[in-house]
Write a protein that holds these residues in place. Structure first.
Motif, PDB file in Angstrom:
ATOM      1  N   TYR A 220       0.821  -1.227   0.000  1.00  0.00           N
ATOM      2  CA  TYR A 220       0.000   0.000   0.000  1.00  0.00           C
ATOM      3  C   TYR A 220       0.853   1.275   0.000  1.00  0.00           C
ATOM      4  N   LYS A 221       2.015   1.215  -0.620  1.00  0.00           N
ATOM      5  CA  LYS A 221       2.952   2.346  -0.558  1.00  0.00           C
ATOM      6  C   LYS A 221       2.318   3.668  -1.014  1.00  0.00           C
ATOM      7  N   THR A 222       1.648   3.629  -2.156  1.00  0.00           N
ATOM      8  CA  THR A 222       1.070   4.873  -2.684  1.00  0.00           C
ATOM      9  C   THR A 222       0.065   5.466  -1.706  1.00  0.00           C
TER      10      THR A 222
ATOM     11  N   TRP B 159      -2.589  19.852   8.117  1.00  0.00           N
ATOM     12  CA  TRP B 159      -2.048  20.416   9.369  1.00  0.00           C
ATOM     13  C   TRP B 159      -1.344  21.751   9.097  1.00  0.00           C
ATOM     14  N   VAL B 160      -0.359  21.731   8.198  1.00  0.00           N
ATOM     15  CA  VAL B 160       0.449  22.938   7.974  1.00  0.00           C
ATOM     16  C   VAL B 160      -0.358  23.974   7.175  1.00  0.00           C
ATOM     17  N   GLY B 161      -1.058  23.509   6.129  1.00  0.00           N
ATOM     18  CA  GLY B 161      -1.856  24.431   5.305  1.00  0.00           C
ATOM     19  C   GLY B 161      -2.965  25.076   6.118  1.00  0.00           C
TER      20      GLY B 161
ATOM     21  N   ILE C 199      -0.157   4.970   1.543  1.00  0.00           N
ATOM     22  CA  ILE C 199       0.471   5.412   2.795  1.00  0.00           C
ATOM     23  C   ILE C 199       1.178   6.762   2.594  1.00  0.00           C
ATOM     24  N   VAL C 200       1.915   6.898   1.495  1.00  0.00           N
ATOM     25  CA  VAL C 200       2.589   8.176   1.224  1.00  0.00           C
ATOM     26  C   VAL C 200       1.532   9.272   1.004  1.00  0.00           C
ATOM     27  N   PHE C 201       0.450   8.917   0.272  1.00  0.00           N
ATOM     28  CA  PHE C 201      -0.629   9.889   0.040  1.00  0.00           C
ATOM     29  C   PHE C 201      -1.205  10.392   1.373  1.00  0.00           C
ATOM     30  N   LEU C 202      -1.513   9.452   2.288  1.00  0.00           N
ATOM     31  CA  LEU C 202      -2.103   9.850   3.587  1.00  0.00           C
ATOM     32  C   LEU C 202      -1.127  10.712   4.394  1.00  0.00           C
ATOM     33  N   HIS C 203       0.175  10.373   4.299  1.00  0.00           N
ATOM     34  CA  HIS C 203       1.205  11.142   5.010  1.00  0.00           C
ATOM     35  C   HIS C 203       1.250  12.576   4.460  1.00  0.00           C
ATOM     36  N   VAL C 204       1.290  12.696   3.135  1.00  0.00           N
ATOM     37  CA  VAL C 204       1.371  14.029   2.510  1.00  0.00           C
ATOM     38  C   VAL C 204       0.089  14.818   2.783  1.00  0.00           C
TER      39      VAL C 204
ATOM     40  N   ILE D 201      15.244  13.438  13.080  1.00  0.00           N
ATOM     41  CA  ILE D 201      14.884  14.870  13.108  1.00  0.00           C
ATOM     42  C   ILE D 201      13.373  15.028  12.900  1.00  0.00           C
ATOM     43  N   LYS D 202      12.811  14.258  11.934  1.00  0.00           N
ATOM     44  CA  LYS D 202      11.369  14.380  11.669  1.00  0.00           C
ATOM     45  C   LYS D 202      10.541  13.905  12.872  1.00  0.00           C
ATOM     46  N   GLU D 203      11.021  12.853  13.566  1.00  0.00           N
ATOM     47  CA  GLU D 203      10.310  12.405  14.780  1.00  0.00           C
ATOM     48  C   GLU D 203      10.308  13.519  15.825  1.00  0.00           C
TER      49      GLU D 203
ATOM     50  N   LEU E  86      -0.626  11.238  10.395  1.00  0.00           N
ATOM     51  CA  LEU E  86       0.742  11.599   9.983  1.00  0.00           C
ATOM     52  C   LEU E  86       1.772  10.714  10.688  1.00  0.00           C
ATOM     53  N   VAL E  87       1.619  10.568  12.006  1.00  0.00           N
ATOM     54  CA  VAL E  87       2.624   9.791  12.747  1.00  0.00           C
ATOM     55  C   VAL E  87       2.457   8.290  12.487  1.00  0.00           C
ATOM     56  N   ALA E  88       1.212   7.849  12.301  1.00  0.00           N
ATOM     57  CA  ALA E  88       0.986   6.412  12.026  1.00  0.00           C
ATOM     58  C   ALA E  88       1.619   6.030  10.680  1.00  0.00           C
ATOM     59  N   THR E  89       1.431   6.877   9.662  1.00  0.00           N
ATOM     60  CA  THR E  89       2.027   6.581   8.352  1.00  0.00           C
ATOM     61  C   THR E  89       3.551   6.697   8.426  1.00  0.00           C
ATOM     62  N   ALA E  90       4.038   7.617   9.288  1.00  0.00           N
ATOM     63  CA  ALA E  90       5.497   7.766   9.457  1.00  0.00           C
ATOM     64  C   ALA E  90       6.088   6.474  10.013  1.00  0.00           C
ATOM     65  N   VAL E  91       5.407   5.874  10.988  1.00  0.00           N
ATOM     66  CA  VAL E  91       5.903   4.626  11.591  1.00  0.00           C
ATOM     67  C   VAL E  91       5.947   3.517  10.533  1.00  0.00           C
ATOM     68  N   VAL E  92       4.876   3.430   9.735  1.00  0.00           N
ATOM     69  CA  VAL E  92       4.841   2.394   8.680  1.00  0.00           C
ATOM     70  C   VAL E  92       6.010   2.606   7.703  1.00  0.00           C
ATOM     71  N   MET E  93       6.284   3.878   7.357  1.00  0.00           N
ATOM     72  CA  MET E  93       7.382   4.157   6.410  1.00  0.00           C
ATOM     73  C   MET E  93       8.744   3.888   7.034  1.00  0.00           C
ATOM     74  N   LEU E  94       8.885   4.215   8.336  1.00  0.00           N
ATOM     75  CA  LEU E  94      10.155   3.951   9.027  1.00  0.00           C
ATOM     76  C   LEU E  94      10.509   2.476   8.921  1.00  0.00           C
TER      77      LEU E  94
ATOM     78  N   LEU F  47      13.986  13.128   1.498  1.00  0.00           N
ATOM     79  CA  LEU F  47      13.927  11.662   1.645  1.00  0.00           C
ATOM     80  C   LEU F  47      13.319  11.020   0.405  1.00  0.00           C
ATOM     81  N   SER F  48      12.238  11.640  -0.082  1.00  0.00           N
ATOM     82  CA  SER F  48      11.530  10.995  -1.199  1.00  0.00           C
ATOM     83  C   SER F  48      12.394  10.958  -2.466  1.00  0.00           C
ATOM     84  N   SER F  49      13.391  11.888  -2.557  1.00  0.00           N
ATOM     85  CA  SER F  49      14.224  11.840  -3.759  1.00  0.00           C
ATOM     86  C   SER F  49      15.396  10.861  -3.633  1.00  0.00           C
TER      87      SER F  49
ATOM     88  N   ASP G 146      12.947   0.642   6.318  1.00  0.00           N
ATOM     89  CA  ASP G 146      14.005   0.302   7.273  1.00  0.00           C
ATOM     90  C   ASP G 146      14.966   1.499   7.393  1.00  0.00           C
ATOM     91  N   LEU G 147      14.345   2.667   7.573  1.00  0.00           N
ATOM     92  CA  LEU G 147      15.075   3.938   7.490  1.00  0.00           C
ATOM     93  C   LEU G 147      16.252   4.017   8.465  1.00  0.00           C
ATOM     94  N   LYS G 148      16.080   3.413   9.662  1.00  0.00           N
ATOM     95  CA  LYS G 148      17.117   3.562  10.696  1.00  0.00           C
ATOM     96  C   LYS G 148      18.396   2.813  10.340  1.00  0.00           C
TER      97      LYS G 148
HETATM   98  C1  HEM Z   1       7.062  11.546  12.554  1.00  0.00           C
HETATM   99  C2  HEM Z   1       8.179  11.444  11.900  1.00  0.00           C
HETATM  100  C3  HEM Z   1       8.231  11.402  10.393  1.00  0.00           C
HETATM  101  C4  HEM Z   1       8.832  10.439   9.633  1.00  0.00           C
HETATM  102  C5  HEM Z   1       9.567   9.207  10.149  1.00  0.00           C
HETATM  103  C6  HEM Z   1       8.625  10.799   8.259  1.00  0.00           C
HETATM  104  C7  HEM Z   1       9.101  10.063   7.175  1.00  0.00           C
HETATM  105  C8  HEM Z   1       8.942  10.396   5.863  1.00  0.00           C
HETATM  106  C9  HEM Z   1       9.446   9.623   4.724  1.00  0.00           C
HETATM  107  C10 HEM Z   1      10.219   8.322   4.846  1.00  0.00           C
HETATM  108  C11 HEM Z   1       9.082  10.263   3.611  1.00  0.00           C
HETATM  109  C12 HEM Z   1       9.399   9.833   2.162  1.00  0.00           C
HETATM  110  C13 HEM Z   1       8.184   9.121   1.575  1.00  0.00           C
HETATM  111  C14 HEM Z   1       8.382   8.662   0.160  1.00  0.00           C
HETATM  112  O1  HEM Z   1       8.614   9.504  -0.715  1.00  0.00           O
HETATM  113  O2  HEM Z   1       8.258   7.458  -0.106  1.00  0.00           O
HETATM  114  C15 HEM Z   1       8.338  11.440   4.017  1.00  0.00           C
HETATM  115  C16 HEM Z   1       7.763  12.336   3.141  1.00  0.00           C
HETATM  116  C17 HEM Z   1       7.052  13.435   3.499  1.00  0.00           C
HETATM  117  N1  HEM Z   1       6.843  13.903   4.812  1.00  0.00           N
HETATM  118 FE1  HEM Z   1       7.335  12.928   6.503  1.00  0.00          FE
HETATM  119  N2  HEM Z   1       7.902  11.955   8.197  1.00  0.00           N
HETATM  120  C18 HEM Z   1       7.650  12.378   9.480  1.00  0.00           C
HETATM  121  C19 HEM Z   1       6.996  13.534   9.870  1.00  0.00           C
HETATM  122  C20 HEM Z   1       6.511  14.485   8.998  1.00  0.00           C
HETATM  123  C21 HEM Z   1       5.926  15.737   9.385  1.00  0.00           C
HETATM  124  C22 HEM Z   1       5.806  16.242  10.826  1.00  0.00           C
HETATM  125  C23 HEM Z   1       5.543  16.378   8.241  1.00  0.00           C
HETATM  126  C24 HEM Z   1       4.879  17.711   8.064  1.00  0.00           C
HETATM  127  C25 HEM Z   1       4.124  18.287   8.965  1.00  0.00           C
HETATM  128  C26 HEM Z   1       5.902  15.531   7.127  1.00  0.00           C
HETATM  129  C27 HEM Z   1       5.661  15.807   5.796  1.00  0.00           C
HETATM  130  C28 HEM Z   1       6.080  15.039   4.728  1.00  0.00           C
HETATM  131  C29 HEM Z   1       5.780  15.342   3.336  1.00  0.00           C
HETATM  132  C30 HEM Z   1       4.952  16.517   2.812  1.00  0.00           C
HETATM  133  C31 HEM Z   1       6.403  14.331   2.562  1.00  0.00           C
HETATM  134  C32 HEM Z   1       6.360  14.172   1.044  1.00  0.00           C
HETATM  135  C33 HEM Z   1       7.529  14.819   0.374  1.00  0.00           C
HETATM  136  C34 HEM Z   1       7.591  14.441  -1.115  1.00  0.00           C
HETATM  137  O3  HEM Z   1       7.000  13.456  -1.523  1.00  0.00           O
HETATM  138  O4  HEM Z   1       8.277  15.177  -1.830  1.00  0.00           O
HETATM  139  N3  HEM Z   1       6.492  14.387   7.629  1.00  0.00           N
HETATM  140  N4  HEM Z   1       8.260  11.492   5.382  1.00  0.00           N
END
Ligand code: HEM
Length: 160
Positions: free
Chosen positions: A8-10, A23-25, A12-17, A93-95, A69-77, A156-158, A81-83
């Protein structure tokens, strides 16, 4: 978890973005579009009533996205295997940024609730004091941290 991410990568990344967008907007729109407009209201009490009402609506919308946001971050971590990669520090730093933003967010909710209660009791000065820090520092700090987190996400995404 790694298999879940692979499948479900797409999504999960979609929900994170999407969560970052809301939140920020949401905070940018409130602070730099709605807030100056509320400041045009002459009555101090009505001004504060509008601000606290709008913030209640914004915070209610944003809260579930802070968790997504944090749930999807954990799944991506785990999924990336980011660590164990050379980009581990980006994850740390993002955590840290998410944690500070979330604590700041909870404190803002409690200050807003306090201001709303004081307004009902007729204490306009107390309500103004309770809200002052929110508009002046707390929302701008969260916007700045959010922008840094988005930049780190783009970096990270690049490379991942
Ligand atoms: C909690 C810790 C966080 C972790 C571990 C984390 C991890 C990641 C990772 C691994 C990606 C790359 C996804 C990919 O392209 O496949 C990513 C992308 C992204 N993160 Fe986070 N993130 C965290 C917190 C946040 C926060 C707090 C925000 C903003 C409020 C944020 C906003 C974004 C955005 C907008 C992208 C997409 C960037 C792009 O696709 O160019 N993240 N994050």
């Amino acid at each position: 978890m790694a298999e879940l991410f692979a499948e479900y990568k797409t999504l999960i990344v979609f929900l994170h973005v999407m969560s970052a967008v809301v939140w920020v907007g949401g905070m940018i729109a409130m602070r730099y579009a709605a807030h100056p407009s509320f400041m045009e209201i002459e009555s101090g009490k009505e001004k504060l009533e509008r601000v606290t009402h709008a913030l209640k609506r914004l915070f209610t919308i944003v809260f579930p996205f802070t968790i997504i946001l944090v749930a999807t971050a954990v799944v991506m971590l785990i999924g990336y295997d980011l660590k164990s990669t050379e980009y581990a520090q980006y994850g740390y730093i993002k955590e840290g940024i998410w944690s500070v933003m979330f604590v700041n967010f909870i404190v803002m909710i409690s200050r807003r609730n306090r201001a709303a209660k004081l307004l009902v009791e007729g204490d306009v000065a107390g309500a103004k004091f309770s809200m002052a820090l929110v508009g002046k520092y707390m929302i701008p700090v969260n916007i700045a941290l959010g922008v840094i987190a988005i930049f780190l996400g783009s970096s990270l995404s690049s490379v991942l």
